[in-house]
Write a protein that holds these residues in place. Structure first.
Motif, PDB file in Angstrom:
ATOM      1  N   TRP A 196       0.935  -1.304  -0.136  1.00 24.98           N
ATOM      2  CA  TRP A 196      -0.024   0.264   0.056  1.00 24.98           C
ATOM      3  C   TRP A 196       0.825   1.164   0.078  1.00 24.98           C
ATOM      4  N   HIS A 197       2.112   1.114   0.403  1.00 26.52           N
ATOM      5  CA  HIS A 197       2.780   2.153   0.137  1.00 26.52           C
ATOM      6  C   HIS A 197       2.373   3.109   1.491  1.00 26.52           C
ATOM      7  N   GLY A 198       2.372   2.167   2.476  1.00 28.66           N
ATOM      8  CA  GLY A 198       1.246   2.758   3.831  1.00 28.66           C
ATOM      9  C   GLY A 198       0.043   2.635   4.060  1.00 28.66           C
ATOM     10  N   LEU A 199      -0.652   2.989   3.892  1.00 31.90           N
ATOM     11  CA  LEU A 199      -2.271   2.888   4.608  1.00 31.90           C
ATOM     12  C   LEU A 199      -3.328   2.176   3.382  1.00 31.90           C
ATOM     13  N   SER A 200      -4.328   1.667   3.602  1.00 34.71           N
ATOM     14  CA  SER A 200      -4.421   1.159   2.299  1.00 34.71           C
ATOM     15  C   SER A 200      -5.687   2.621   2.699  1.00 34.71           C
ATOM     16  N   PRO A 201      -6.574   2.165   1.107  1.00 37.87           N
ATOM     17  CA  PRO A 201      -7.359   2.636   0.997  1.00 37.87           C
ATOM     18  C   PRO A 201      -8.572   3.020   1.682  1.00 37.87           C
ATOM     19  N   PHE A 202      -9.054   1.558   2.306  1.00 39.80           N
ATOM     20  CA  PHE A 202      -9.750   1.316   3.495  1.00 39.80           C
ATOM     21  C   PHE A 202      -9.397   1.715   4.593  1.00 39.80           C
ATOM     22  N   GLY A 203      -7.901   1.640   4.814  1.00 41.60           N
ATOM     23  CA  GLY A 203      -6.924   2.229   6.279  1.00 41.60           C
ATOM     24  C   GLY A 203      -7.446   3.672   6.339  1.00 41.60           C
ATOM     25  N   LYS A 204      -7.238   4.132   5.360  1.00 43.89           N
ATOM     26  CA  LYS A 204      -7.094   5.458   5.859  1.00 43.89           C
ATOM     27  C   LYS A 204      -8.828   6.088   5.474  1.00 43.89           C
ATOM     28  N   GLU A 205      -9.903   4.989   4.921  1.00 46.99           N
ATOM     29  CA  GLU A 205     -11.214   5.589   5.858  1.00 46.99           C
ATOM     30  C   GLU A 205     -11.823   4.652   7.437  1.00 46.99           C
ATOM     31  N   VAL A 206     -10.656   3.860   7.906  1.00 46.97           N
ATOM     32  CA  VAL A 206     -10.675   3.527   8.913  1.00 46.97           C
ATOM     33  C   VAL A 206     -10.225   4.347  10.208  1.00 46.97           C
ATOM     34  N   VAL A 207      -8.972   5.579   9.899  1.00 43.87           N
ATOM     35  CA  VAL A 207      -8.903   6.072  10.484  1.00 43.87           C
ATOM     36  C   VAL A 207      -9.669   6.944  10.999  1.00 43.87           C
ATOM     37  N   VAL A 208     -10.190   8.103   9.651  1.00 47.05           N
ATOM     38  CA  VAL A 208     -11.278   8.128  10.133  1.00 47.05           C
ATOM     39  C   VAL A 208     -12.550   8.284  11.051  1.00 47.05           C
ATOM     40  N   GLU A 209     -12.804   6.770  11.154  1.00 38.75           N
ATOM     41  CA  GLU A 209     -13.466   6.066  11.273  1.00 38.75           C
ATOM     42  C   GLU A 209     -13.541   6.243  12.509  1.00 38.75           C
ATOM     43  N   MET A 210     -12.519   5.598  12.687  1.00 36.62           N
ATOM     44  CA  MET A 210     -12.406   5.941  14.280  1.00 36.62           C
ATOM     45  C   MET A 210     -11.674   6.880  14.940  1.00 36.62           C
ATOM     46  N   ASN A 211     -11.391   7.909  14.720  1.00 32.98           N
ATOM     47  CA  ASN A 211     -11.999   8.921  15.041  1.00 32.98           C
ATOM     48  C   ASN A 211     -13.261   9.635  15.407  1.00 32.98           C
ATOM     49  N   ASN A 212     -13.873   9.517  14.807  1.00 34.29           N
ATOM     50  CA  ASN A 212     -15.432   9.957  14.485  1.00 34.29           C
ATOM     51  C   ASN A 212     -16.031   8.502  16.416  1.00 34.29           C
ATOM     52  N   LEU A 213     -15.793   7.285  16.142  1.00 36.63           N
ATOM     53  CA  LEU A 213     -16.051   6.706  16.988  1.00 36.63           C
ATOM     54  C   LEU A 213     -15.537   6.874  18.385  1.00 36.63           C
ATOM     55  N   GLY A 214     -14.577   7.147  18.224  1.00 38.74           N
ATOM     56  CA  GLY A 214     -13.242   7.156  19.442  1.00 38.74           C
ATOM     57  C   GLY A 214     -12.898   6.656  20.166  1.00 38.74           C
ATOM     58  N   ILE A 215     -12.163   5.985  19.119  1.00 39.12           N
ATOM     59  CA  ILE A 215     -11.315   4.721  19.298  1.00 39.12           C
ATOM     60  C   ILE A 215      -9.619   5.026  18.896  1.00 39.12           C
ATOM     61  N   MET A 216      -8.850   5.268  19.754  1.00 44.28           N
ATOM     62  CA  MET A 216      -6.940   5.560  19.587  1.00 44.28           C
ATOM     63  C   MET A 216      -6.455   5.241  18.344  1.00 44.28           C
ATOM     64  N   VAL A 217      -5.818   5.266  17.592  1.00 40.28           N
ATOM     65  CA  VAL A 217      -5.192   4.775  16.473  1.00 40.28           C
ATOM     66  C   VAL A 217      -3.707   4.561  17.103  1.00 40.28           C
ATOM     67  N   ASP A 218      -3.315   3.070  16.912  1.00 37.54           N
ATOM     68  CA  ASP A 218      -2.136   2.702  17.328  1.00 37.54           C
ATOM     69  C   ASP A 218      -1.399   2.280  16.173  1.00 37.54           C
ATOM     70  N   ILE A 219       0.015   3.365  16.068  1.00 38.61           N
ATOM     71  CA  ILE A 219       0.785   3.275  15.229  1.00 38.61           C
ATOM     72  C   ILE A 219       2.340   1.824  15.539  1.00 38.61           C
ATOM     73  N   SER A 220       1.819   1.790  16.464  1.00 35.66           N
ATOM     74  CA  SER A 220       3.056   0.225  16.586  1.00 35.66           C
ATOM     75  C   SER A 220       2.620  -0.592  15.566  1.00 35.66           C
ATOM     76  N   HIS A 221       4.213  -0.858  15.192  1.00 34.11           N
ATOM     77  CA  HIS A 221       3.989  -2.207  13.826  1.00 34.11           C
ATOM     78  C   HIS A 221       3.877  -1.569  12.573  1.00 34.11           C
ATOM     79  N   VAL A 222       3.056  -0.358  12.244  1.00 35.70           N
ATOM     80  CA  VAL A 222       2.859   0.149  11.242  1.00 35.70           C
ATOM     81  C   VAL A 222       4.666   0.786  10.410  1.00 35.70           C
ATOM     82  N   SER A 223       4.366   0.142   8.941  1.00 32.26           N
ATOM     83  CA  SER A 223       5.578   1.086   8.268  1.00 32.26           C
ATOM     84  C   SER A 223       5.935   2.850   8.463  1.00 32.26           C
TER      85      SER A 223
END
Length: 389
Positions: free
Chosen positions: A177-204
């Motif tokens: 993906w050279h980073g996040l997938s298209p779905f991954g980018k949407e997931v970050v937005v939706e995690m913000n909206n729901l109240g789930i912290m985005v954890d960047i351990s393990h990612v590139s």
């Protein structure tokens, strides 16, 4: 969660802990960003409400160490990516955390908010907030994301040891993906909206920068240390990333595992792998020599455990780079096998860490930020953003 074979035992050097350090441990909320109890008891059931023979966590040791809010890691192996089993295992692990609370309501409580943690602390209970390690159980579904939020997931580590449908992994050479997938980018937005912290351990690295660019609230590294001390180990964060995390107002929670903390341990591991691969090439994978290699290597080359002082060096360096407001604890207890530092062998050891910080001149107010204040601040900001969206 990192599976490691058991290494030779190592007795801790005695650390003299002052009454002040023990008092700070008992009087303050201690949040640990990442403890792998659920997967541990999933593999082999143990009642952690009482003293256990194995593992790094149980109730008596947690009480001794002052641990009051360990994030239970809902860890799903990368081998289950792209399968319904991935989602099923995540739910089974949440069930296990709920069972711990059901069996011992006088000791444990599920925590779904900062308010829960604070209220449960006042009652003398150990809060069990949950974080999902590896986003693969989402299986491309925002409905699954919402369900996991409802069940108590309050952060998601976007990927684990392999690139998945959300993000590239620091461990995976394939950067699909050279980073996040298209779905991954949407997931970050939706995690913000729901109240789930985005954890960047393990990612590139690329995924890290994209996540902080997209997220409208601070992100966390739930269990990562610093690349400065482990050159070439991309799983850790380099100084530029730490500075970007500071600008994002996020928190890096220091992983205690020796290979996360020490270059010497990294070199030991890399040398073992190199020599084992050379032997496989020479005699074949099924050779008895290969089967016996790990044990022989460890006997001839004792495992170089890191130390409490080295863990403190990681904390110091974050403070030097971006200040005291952006560092916390993400031990990875029950997730890194027998690779924990001298002085930090289990959840009874937090007073040792506190003593080390006192010895290095940290004030009580600063120590309290590292123990829980910084993570609770980020979690509160995430809650507030979600409440307004």
């Amino acid at each position: 969660m990192l599976s490691l074979a058991s290494f030779s035992s190592h007795a801790d050097a005695p650390i003299k802990v002052s009454a002040q350090a023990n008092q700070i441990a008992q009087e303050n909320i201690i949040v640990d960003g990442h403890i792998d109890v659920p997967y541990r008891v999933h593999k082999k059931w143990e009642d952690v409400s009482v003293a256990t023979e194995g593992g790094d966590f149980d109730y008596p040791r947690a009480k001794k160490g002052g641990l009051t809010a360990p994030f239970m890691s809902i860890y799903v192996p990368a081998s289950l990516d792209n399968s319904a089993e991935s989602t099923a295992v995540a739910h089974q692990l949440i069930d296990l955390v709920e069972a711990m609370v059901y069996r011992s309501p006088d000791k444990f409580a599920i925590a779904k908010s900062v308010a829960d943690v604070k209220a449960q602390f006042k009652k003398g209970l150990i809060s069990l907030p949950m974080g999902m390690e590896n986003g693969s159980p989402l299986q491309g579904s925002m409905e699954n994301l919402k369900t996991f939020y409802e069940r108590g997931i309050r952060y998601i580590t976007l990927a684990h040891s392999l690139s998945n449908h959300i993000s590239d992994s620091s461990y995976d050479l394939r950067r699909q993906w050279h980073g996040l997938s298209p779905f991954g980018k949407e997931v970050v937005v939706e995690m913000n909206n729901l109240g789930i912290m985005v954890d960047i351990s393990h990612v590139s690295d690329e995924a890290f920068y994209q996540a902080i660019e997209i997220s409208k609230v601070p992100v966390i590294a739930s269990h990562s240390s610093l690349r400065k001390y482990t050159p070439g180990f991309e799983r850790n964060m380099d100084d530029k990333m730490v500075k970007a995390l500071g600008e994002n107002n996020g928190v890096i929670m220091i992983n205690f595992g020796s290979s996360f903390v020490s270059k010497e341990t990294q070199d030991w591991r890399n040398n073992l792998t190199k020599r084992k691969n050379a032997l496989i090439k020479e005699v074949g994978e099924d050779s008895p020599q290969v089967a016996e290699f790990d044990e022989k290597y460890r006997k001839e080359n004792p495992y170089p455990y890191s130390t409490l002082e080295q863990v403190l060096d990681h904390i110091d360096h974050v403070v030097e780079l971006i200040g005291i407001d952006h560092v916390g604890i993400g031990s990875d207890y029950d997730g890194v096998g027998d690779s924990l530092p001298v002085g930090l062998k289990d959840v009874s050891s937090y007073p040792n860490l506190i003593q080390g910080m006192l010895d290095r001149g940290y004030s009580r107010a600063d120590i309290e930020k590292v123990l829980s204040g910084n993570l609770l601040r980020v979690w509160s900001e995430v809650e507030e953003y979600a409440a307004s969206h």
